[in-house]
Design a protein around this motif. Sequence first.
Motif, PDB file in Angstrom:
ATOM      1  N   SER A  38      41.036  58.374   4.343  1.00  0.00           N
ATOM      2  CA  SER A  38      41.857  57.599   3.503  1.00  0.00           C
ATOM      3  C   SER A  38      41.237  56.039   3.499  1.00  0.00           C
ATOM      4  N   PHE A  39      40.958  55.575   4.785  1.00  0.00           N
ATOM      5  CA  PHE A  39      40.460  54.291   4.876  1.00  0.00           C
ATOM      6  C   PHE A  39      39.916  53.978   6.241  1.00  0.00           C
ATOM      7  N   LEU A  40      39.233  52.889   6.318  1.00  0.00           N
ATOM      8  CA  LEU A  40      38.792  52.270   7.504  1.00  0.00           C
ATOM      9  C   LEU A  40      39.549  50.917   7.633  1.00  0.00           C
ATOM     10  N   TYR A  41      40.383  50.659   8.759  1.00  0.00           N
ATOM     11  CA  TYR A  41      40.814  49.353   9.042  1.00  0.00           C
ATOM     12  C   TYR A  41      39.907  48.698  10.180  1.00  0.00           C
ATOM     13  N   THR A  42      39.422  47.615   9.725  1.00  0.00           N
ATOM     14  CA  THR A  42      38.549  46.776  10.758  1.00  0.00           C
ATOM     15  C   THR A  42      39.020  45.388  10.742  1.00  0.00           C
TER      16      THR A  42
ATOM     17  N   LEU B 188      33.806  55.078   0.880  1.00  0.00           N
ATOM     18  CA  LEU B 188      34.753  54.804   1.980  1.00  0.00           C
ATOM     19  C   LEU B 188      35.384  53.352   1.720  1.00  0.00           C
ATOM     20  N   HIS B 189      36.687  53.585   1.550  1.00  0.00           N
ATOM     21  CA  HIS B 189      37.652  52.489   1.255  1.00  0.00           C
ATOM     22  C   HIS B 189      37.895  51.973   2.667  1.00  0.00           C
TER      23      HIS B 189
ATOM     24  N   GLU C 174      30.423  43.393  -0.346  1.00  0.00           N
ATOM     25  CA  GLU C 174      30.688  44.653  -1.252  1.00  0.00           C
ATOM     26  C   GLU C 174      31.054  44.762  -2.635  1.00  0.00           C
ATOM     27  N   GLY C 175      31.619  43.089  -2.798  1.00  0.00           N
ATOM     28  CA  GLY C 175      32.206  42.926  -3.906  1.00  0.00           C
ATOM     29  C   GLY C 175      33.611  43.141  -4.412  1.00  0.00           C
ATOM     30  N   GLY C 176      34.280  43.709  -3.622  1.00  0.00           N
ATOM     31  CA  GLY C 176      35.624  44.171  -3.681  1.00  0.00           C
ATOM     32  C   GLY C 176      35.981  45.230  -4.525  1.00  0.00           C
ATOM     33  N   GLU C 177      34.967  46.169  -4.811  1.00  0.00           N
ATOM     34  CA  GLU C 177      35.441  47.347  -5.314  1.00  0.00           C
ATOM     35  C   GLU C 177      36.026  48.395  -4.343  1.00  0.00           C
ATOM     36  N   ARG C 178      35.467  48.574  -3.095  1.00  0.00           N
ATOM     37  CA  ARG C 178      36.256  49.280  -2.236  1.00  0.00           C
ATOM     38  C   ARG C 178      36.926  48.670  -0.892  1.00  0.00           C
ATOM     39  N   VAL C 179      36.441  47.306  -0.636  1.00  0.00           N
ATOM     40  CA  VAL C 179      37.025  46.560   0.307  1.00  0.00           C
ATOM     41  C   VAL C 179      37.912  45.678   0.062  1.00  0.00           C
TER      42      VAL C 179
ATOM     43  N   LEU D  56      27.429  52.166   3.896  1.00  0.00           N
ATOM     44  CA  LEU D  56      28.110  53.316   4.282  1.00  0.00           C
ATOM     45  C   LEU D  56      29.381  53.613   3.468  1.00  0.00           C
ATOM     46  N   SER D  57      29.950  52.471   3.000  1.00  0.00           N
ATOM     47  CA  SER D  57      31.243  52.229   2.098  1.00  0.00           C
ATOM     48  C   SER D  57      30.533  53.146   0.830  1.00  0.00           C
ATOM     49  N   ALA D  58      29.591  52.693   0.294  1.00  0.00           N
ATOM     50  CA  ALA D  58      29.046  53.131  -0.991  1.00  0.00           C
ATOM     51  C   ALA D  58      28.607  54.493  -0.983  1.00  0.00           C
ATOM     52  N   GLN D  59      27.817  54.830   0.108  1.00  0.00           N
ATOM     53  CA  GLN D  59      27.388  56.251   0.153  1.00  0.00           C
ATOM     54  C   GLN D  59      28.629  57.370   0.348  1.00  0.00           C
ATOM     55  N   TYR D  60      29.614  56.906   1.151  1.00  0.00           N
ATOM     56  CA  TYR D  60      30.388  57.821   1.435  1.00  0.00           C
ATOM     57  C   TYR D  60      31.880  57.634   0.568  1.00  0.00           C
TER      58      TYR D  60
END
Length: 359
Positions: free
Chosen positions: A135-139, A168-169, A193-198, A162-166
């Motif tokens: 679902s997502f990574l919390y960091t 990953l949100h 990242e640009g705010g697309e997945r992060v 890794l966010s782009a490769q997989y």
Amino acid sequence: MAPISFARGAPSPACLDAELLGSCASAALERDGTTILSYGTGGGYGPLREVLAERHGVDPARVFATTGGLQGFVFYSTVQLLRRPGRVLVEAPTYDRPLKLLRWQGANVVGIPMDSEGLEPDALEAELARGGDVSFLYTIPTFQNPSGRTLGEDRRRRIVELSAQYDLHVLEDDPYGLVRYSGEAMPSLHSLEGGERVTFTSSFSKTVAPGLRVGWFVVPEAMRGDYDERAVSTYISPPMLPQAVVHELFARGSFQPNLDRIRRILGAQRDAMLSALETELEGRVTWSEPDGGYFVWLELGDDVDATALLGRASEAGVTFVRGADFFVDDGGATAARLAFSYEPPERVAEGVRLLASLL
């Protein structure tokens, strides 16, 4: 004498400028009282959203001012788990409150190992490569709670890759980033990242006052509608007055001077803890040395049980939080989180001396 608290992840009372915030509240009500005292939008007070949007370089519609950071976390995790069911990845150790919230939501939470430089990208990639839905990574990459560690720029860029490769949100929690005492600031995952997945989140609890309960989220455009619906359905709108107080701080140019004052106060307390640890415990235990934030992570050694030590320490007049409280599964049994944020320097030093006498 009151017990010395290394458990409270709260600012020293000296950080709270009631006179300044009272003046800001009065000015905000005089200027925009009808708006502030009425129902607002689910996204929060418009002028504050505009200030935050400018700081992040995004459309104000993507900024949501929330009732503290944890309220926003509930919105995010609820929406994300519905949109993308799967495992939730967290740092090991990580902030204990989101762990509790995720357990209440029935999420499958997986801890990703850290070292002295923060989250280990190789361990993250190994978890992603084993397949299954995430679902997502919390960091918390900067001055992490509970460890005080900061993720270096190379590792940040690797996580973005890794966010782009997989696909990953990522939820990047950054409540401590502005509370820096030394060193240079790192670029956020969100900016890299640009705010697309992060999604980026922070709050004014550490930089202004926790009692205002003002946090904010910068969400991807694709998530904006769902996040807004969750916010409106939960409280119609968050309280406008505390958010207007924060906006007034920015409007009158007082945010940065107040933050500089807070940094001086907490920096002295950080220095007092690190100095006392070196004097009292050098060679006996190891600890993190944060450039900012609230916390030091203490590794006590395999022969010391943190739970037993906490019992003896509480009786002696000093408290802390066990390392085990910050792990999904087993871990942290011989570690402790020490918060230097609440007590003045002389009590910080005395608390470390008390702990050292019990080891």
